[in-house]
Write a protein that holds these residues in place. Structure first.
Motif, mmCIF file in Angstrom:
data_model
loop_
_atom_site.group_PDB
_atom_site.id
_atom_site.type_symbol
_atom_site.label_atom_id
_atom_site.label_comp_id
_atom_site.label_asym_id
_atom_site.label_seq_id
_atom_site.Cartn_x
_atom_site.Cartn_y
_atom_site.Cartn_z
ATOM 1 N N ASP A 173 46.021 37.559 31.093
ATOM 2 C CA ASP A 173 45.483 36.205 31.049
ATOM 3 C C ASP A 173 44.411 36.019 32.117
ATOM 4 O O ASP A 173 43.361 35.416 31.870
ATOM 5 C CB ASP A 173 46.602 35.177 31.261
ATOM 6 C CG ASP A 173 47.555 35.098 30.079
ATOM 7 O OD1 ASP A 173 47.167 35.563 28.985
ATOM 8 O OD2 ASP A 173 48.680 34.598 30.256
ATOM 9 N N SER A 174 44.708 36.559 33.315
ATOM 10 C CA SER A 174 43.763 36.440 34.428
ATOM 11 C C SER A 174 42.458 37.173 34.123
ATOM 12 O O SER A 174 41.366 36.661 34.372
ATOM 13 C CB SER A 174 44.407 36.996 35.701
ATOM 14 O OG SER A 174 43.528 36.906 36.794
ATOM 15 N N LEU A 175 42.578 38.369 33.557
ATOM 16 C CA LEU A 175 41.375 39.124 33.183
ATOM 17 C C LEU A 175 40.593 38.406 32.088
ATOM 18 O O LEU A 175 39.355 38.429 32.064
ATOM 19 C CB LEU A 175 41.760 40.527 32.732
ATOM 20 C CG LEU A 175 42.283 41.470 33.818
ATOM 21 C CD1 LEU A 175 42.870 42.734 33.200
ATOM 22 C CD2 LEU A 175 41.178 41.830 34.802
ATOM 23 N N GLY A 176 41.298 37.752 31.203
ATOM 24 C CA GLY A 176 40.631 37.035 30.125
ATOM 25 C C GLY A 176 39.765 35.888 30.606
ATOM 26 O O GLY A 176 38.813 35.498 29.926
ATOM 27 N N THR A 177 40.087 35.356 31.763
ATOM 28 C CA THR A 177 39.264 34.280 32.332
ATOM 29 C C THR A 177 38.165 34.816 33.232
ATOM 30 O O THR A 177 37.474 34.043 33.907
ATOM 31 C CB THR A 177 40.143 33.303 33.136
ATOM 32 O OG1 THR A 177 40.738 33.992 34.236
ATOM 33 C CG2 THR A 177 41.220 32.697 32.272
ATOM 34 N N GLY A 178 38.012 36.147 33.282
ATOM 35 C CA GLY A 178 36.942 36.745 34.088
ATOM 36 C C GLY A 178 37.335 37.090 35.500
ATOM 37 O O GLY A 178 36.475 37.257 36.367
ATOM 38 N N SER A 179 38.639 37.199 35.754
ATOM 39 C CA SER A 179 39.095 37.518 37.112
ATOM 40 C C SER A 179 38.853 38.987 37.450
ATOM 41 O O SER A 179 38.645 39.821 36.573
ATOM 42 C CB SER A 179 40.594 37.226 37.255
ATOM 43 O OG SER A 179 40.843 35.853 37.227
ATOM 44 N N CYS A 180 38.925 39.266 38.755
ATOM 45 C CA CYS A 180 38.916 40.645 39.258
ATOM 46 C C CYS A 180 40.279 40.889 39.898
ATOM 47 O O CYS A 180 40.693 40.151 40.796
ATOM 48 C CB CYS A 180 37.803 40.843 40.283
ATOM 49 S SG CYS A 180 37.763 42.503 40.990
ATOM 50 N N VAL A 181 40.973 41.906 39.422
ATOM 51 C CA VAL A 181 42.316 42.232 39.913
ATOM 52 C C VAL A 181 42.267 43.580 40.624
ATOM 53 O O VAL A 181 41.649 44.519 40.132
ATOM 54 C CB VAL A 181 43.329 42.289 38.742
ATOM 55 C CG1 VAL A 181 44.703 42.692 39.254
ATOM 56 C CG2 VAL A 181 43.395 40.946 38.031
ATOM 57 N N CYS A 182 42.907 43.661 41.777
ATOM 58 C CA CYS A 182 42.979 44.929 42.514
ATOM 59 C C CYS A 182 44.356 45.550 42.306
ATOM 60 O O CYS A 182 45.376 44.878 42.468
ATOM 61 C CB CYS A 182 42.732 44.698 44.002
ATOM 62 S SG CYS A 182 42.872 46.198 44.996
ATOM 63 N N MET A 183 44.369 46.826 41.936
ATOM 64 C CA MET A 183 45.629 47.518 41.707
ATOM 65 C C MET A 183 45.634 48.877 42.403
ATOM 66 O O MET A 183 44.571 49.493 42.586
ATOM 67 C CB MET A 183 45.878 47.703 40.207
ATOM 68 C CG MET A 183 45.945 46.393 39.422
ATOM 69 S SD MET A 183 46.575 46.613 37.756
ATOM 70 C CE MET A 183 48.313 46.918 38.092
ATOM 71 N N PHE A 184 46.832 49.321 42.776
ATOM 72 C CA PHE A 184 47.019 50.602 43.443
ATOM 73 C C PHE A 184 47.898 51.476 42.561
ATOM 74 O O PHE A 184 49.141 51.401 42.630
ATOM 75 C CB PHE A 184 47.656 50.405 44.819
ATOM 76 C CG PHE A 184 46.864 49.503 45.730
ATOM 77 C CD1 PHE A 184 45.752 49.974 46.398
ATOM 78 C CD2 PHE A 184 47.230 48.176 45.900
ATOM 79 C CE1 PHE A 184 45.008 49.145 47.238
ATOM 80 C CE2 PHE A 184 46.507 47.331 46.734
ATOM 81 C CZ PHE A 184 45.387 47.829 47.412
ATOM 82 N N PRO A 185 47.299 52.319 41.704
ATOM 83 C CA PRO A 185 48.070 53.066 40.692
ATOM 84 C C PRO A 185 49.025 54.120 41.244
ATOM 85 O O PRO A 185 49.842 54.644 40.483
ATOM 86 C CB PRO A 185 46.981 53.740 39.840
ATOM 87 C CG PRO A 185 45.727 53.003 40.151
ATOM 88 C CD PRO A 185 45.871 52.529 41.544
ATOM 89 N N GLU A 186 48.929 54.441 42.544
ATOM 90 C CA GLU A 186 49.918 55.371 43.098
ATOM 91 C C GLU A 186 51.320 54.767 43.057
ATOM 92 O O GLU A 186 52.311 55.487 43.027
ATOM 93 C CB GLU A 186 49.553 55.731 44.542
ATOM 94 C CG GLU A 186 48.364 56.662 44.677
ATOM 95 C CD GLU A 186 48.032 56.936 46.125
ATOM 96 O OE1 GLU A 186 48.476 57.967 46.653
ATOM 97 O OE2 GLU A 186 47.317 56.107 46.735
ATOM 98 N N GLY A 187 51.369 53.435 43.103
ATOM 99 C CA GLY A 187 52.658 52.757 43.014
ATOM 100 C C GLY A 187 53.419 52.657 44.315
ATOM 101 O O GLY A 187 54.390 51.919 44.419
ATOM 102 N N ILE A 188 52.994 53.411 45.315
ATOM 103 C CA ILE A 188 53.648 53.387 46.623
ATOM 104 C C ILE A 188 52.584 53.526 47.698
ATOM 105 O O ILE A 188 51.501 54.060 47.464
ATOM 106 C CB ILE A 188 54.675 54.534 46.789
ATOM 107 C CG1 ILE A 188 54.009 55.891 46.514
ATOM 108 C CG2 ILE A 188 55.884 54.327 45.906
ATOM 109 C CD1 ILE A 188 54.896 57.076 46.802
#
Length: 561
Positions: free
Chosen positions: A133-148
């Motif tokens: 939903d956040s991406l659909g409104t044009g947001s930028c999300v930061c994620m860390f795919p290592e998970g730890i």
């Protein structure tokens, strides 16, 4: 799926992602945190960040706990992206605390991790829906795919979460012809993550732009096709982030990579940018790491160019194949480099001291006398400011000792960095406010004066420690025999020739390392004697140093475990 030098297309919704006042305050606080603790924070590739209101995911490595989030939020320019939404483990929402409050107030999205629930299956359906939903409104999300968050020499394998979110997002908005999702991979390199006034370089790589039309396989009805597309995207993200990290199976490989870089281009010092320094060191680290796991017929990992943040670089050709005999020579070189660094550590000497040789006793005493005078001067002018800094140093030392008792150091060093950074940032405004109140009649002058004094004190303290380290080095030289110096110098000369041949023939680095400086346009050359002095020792902004790897210690840090 594809990469591009600019962001095109996208779902542009003006005004849909305006940063709230609390977020701006937290970002400002984070900037103070980052620049108070670390000496140099170099940022590369900000032009690759998708602008406001274009759906984007920042994908970064996660080696330093909360500090990684601070580095991201502090280095993404507000003019490009007014707000970046973070993701964090949901346990931050279960307990009170300053850190937890800061994380929750920054617009962070909670994610459940299996390791926090005794490795039981967790349900993140609601969280994934909120992210999309956040991406659909044009947001930028930061994620860390290592998970730890981990203090290890090697990047952990990426989990498929980011690719799966990209898949679901494209599927939801597949009927929008102008929709695109931009993935911006980000590499964060801390030279010494837990050391005060060490350095950081944050690199934003070329964007990966996904569209429903071009990347339909990511949400294909064919389960096998979809799974394969998600796997390939995850591998692409991991390899891109890894491409500019000092990444190896063990810390010893990182150590000998630094030693090889010094022998090849030690004279460059800080004339190359911090980003160039990391990429140059990485060439050797990656090569020696590959030798430990590849067969004689395998190729070295394809390296990224050594260049500056403006994109100018010396492109390197594909490393050549090596036969078994060559691989054996490289293994011997790695072993000899480790032994040479062991000798330097035993005598507490820098490589450049060995290269220069032992001066005469008269010259040594002259240099020691000069540095003694400078030490007296710097100590004197540091004292008032050190009185102001004392609460910070005491609190940091206390917390560091407390954390070190908790368990294995490798499991707690990232937490040490986090607490050091936050403690420093918390105490600084408190100290400033206290002394402004004490000097209230002249607060108009004391307010900015205290800030200037505390900043200059750190600069002078850095110079004082550098000067003291130099004095100790000269004293050790004074008591070393000529035979020992000659032996070390002969060893160094032979190793330097082997490293240079290896760098030129197999890593395809320039024959003349000075070519790297000529290509570095991130700094303007000073003109005249005054320009040279003001640009080095007397610079208020940057302390004098011979190598980016230096820290505020009386000894060189060459071991990273």
């Amino acid at each position: 799926m594809g990469t591009s030098d600019s962001i095109a297309g996208g779902l542009h919704r003006p005004g849909s992602n305006v940063a709230p006042p609390m977020y701006k305050a937290i970002r400002f606080f984070f900037e103070i945190c980052l620049h108070s603790f670390y000496g140099n924070v170099e940022v590369e590739g900000t032009e690759n960040i998708a602008p406001d209101n274009y759906p984007a995911i920042l994908v970064a490595n996660h080696s330093n706990s909360l500090t990684d989030a601070i580095a991201i939020l502090s280095t993404v320019p507000p003019k490009i992206r007014s707000m970046v939404r973070l993701t964090a483990k949901d346990t931050f929402w279960h307990k009170p605390g300053v850190f937890n409050y800061v994380i929750k107030s920054a617009g962070t999205i909670p994610i459940k991790r299996r390791k926090d629930y005794e490795n039981q299956k967790v349900d993140n359906t609601e969280t994934m829906g909120a992210l999309i939903d956040s991406l659909g409104t044009g947001s930028c999300v930061c994620m860390f795919p290592e998970g730890i968050s981990r203090y290890h020499p090697q990047l952990a394998p990426f989990k498929a979460g980011v690719a799966m979110i990209a898949s679901d997002t494209l599927a939801r908005y597949q009927d929008m012809p102008d929709f695109s999702l931009t993935l911006v991979t980000t590499s964060i390199n801390y030279l010494h993550r837990e050391k005060f006034r060490s350095d950081v370089v944050v690199t934003f790589h070329a964007p990966i732009v996904l569209t429903p039309q071009q990347d339909a396989k990511l949400f294909s009805a064919d389960k096998q096709e979809k799974t394969e597309a998600i796997r390939k995207l995850t591998e692409l993200l991991e390899s891109t982030v890894r491409s500019t990290l000092l990444d190896a199976q063990d810390w010893e490989t990182v150590r000998i990579g630094h030693t090889a870089r010094k022998l090849y281009a030690g004279d460059l010092g800080t004339r190359i940018s911090l980003g160039q320094y990391v990429r140059l060191t990485r060439k050797f680290v990656s090569a020696f790491s590959q030798h430990k796991q590849e067969t004689a017929t395998a190729k070295l990992e394809d390296g990224s160019p050594i260049g500056d943040k403006n994109g100018d670089s010396l492109e390197m050709k594909q490393p050549v194949k090596m036969d078994a005999e060559t691989v054996k020579k490289i293994d011997e070189l790695a072993k000899d480099l480790a032994e040479y660094q062991d000798q330097l550590d035993f005598y507490h000497l820098k490589d450049y001291r060995i290269k220069q040789g032992k001066p005469s006793v008269r010259v040594l005493f002259g240099k020691l006398f000069q540095r003694s005078l400078l030490a007296c001067l710097l100590s004197t002018i540091c004292l008032p400011g050190l009185f102001l800094w004392a609460p910070v140093f005491i609190a940091i030392k206390y917390q560091e000792r407390k954390i070190r008792k908790k368990g294995p150091l490798e499991d707690n060093l990232d937490e040490i960095a986090q607490y050091k950074l936050m403690i420093a940032s918390f105490f600084l405004p408190v100290i400033w406010g206290f002394w402004v109140l004490v000097t209230l009649p002249i607060a108009l002058f004391s307010g900015p004066g205290i800030v200037i004094l505390m900043w200059l004190t750190i600069r002078w303290l850095e110079d004082l420690i550098h000067n003291a380290k130099s004095m100790l080095s000269l004293l050790r030289l004074l008591f070393l025999t000529q035979d020992t110096i000659y032996s070390l110098r002969d060893c160094r000369q032979e190793l330097a020739e082997r490293v240079h041949d290896y760098a030129v023939q197999y890593l395809k680095l320039p024959e003349d390392p000075e070519d790297l400086v000529r290509e570095n346009r991130t700094r303007k050359a000073s003109s005249g004697w005054f320009g040279k002095l003001s640009g080095s020792y007397f610079s208020i902004k940057r302390r004098r140093r011979k190598d980016w790897n230096e820290v505020m210690r009386l000894h060189d840090v060459t071991k990273y475990d």
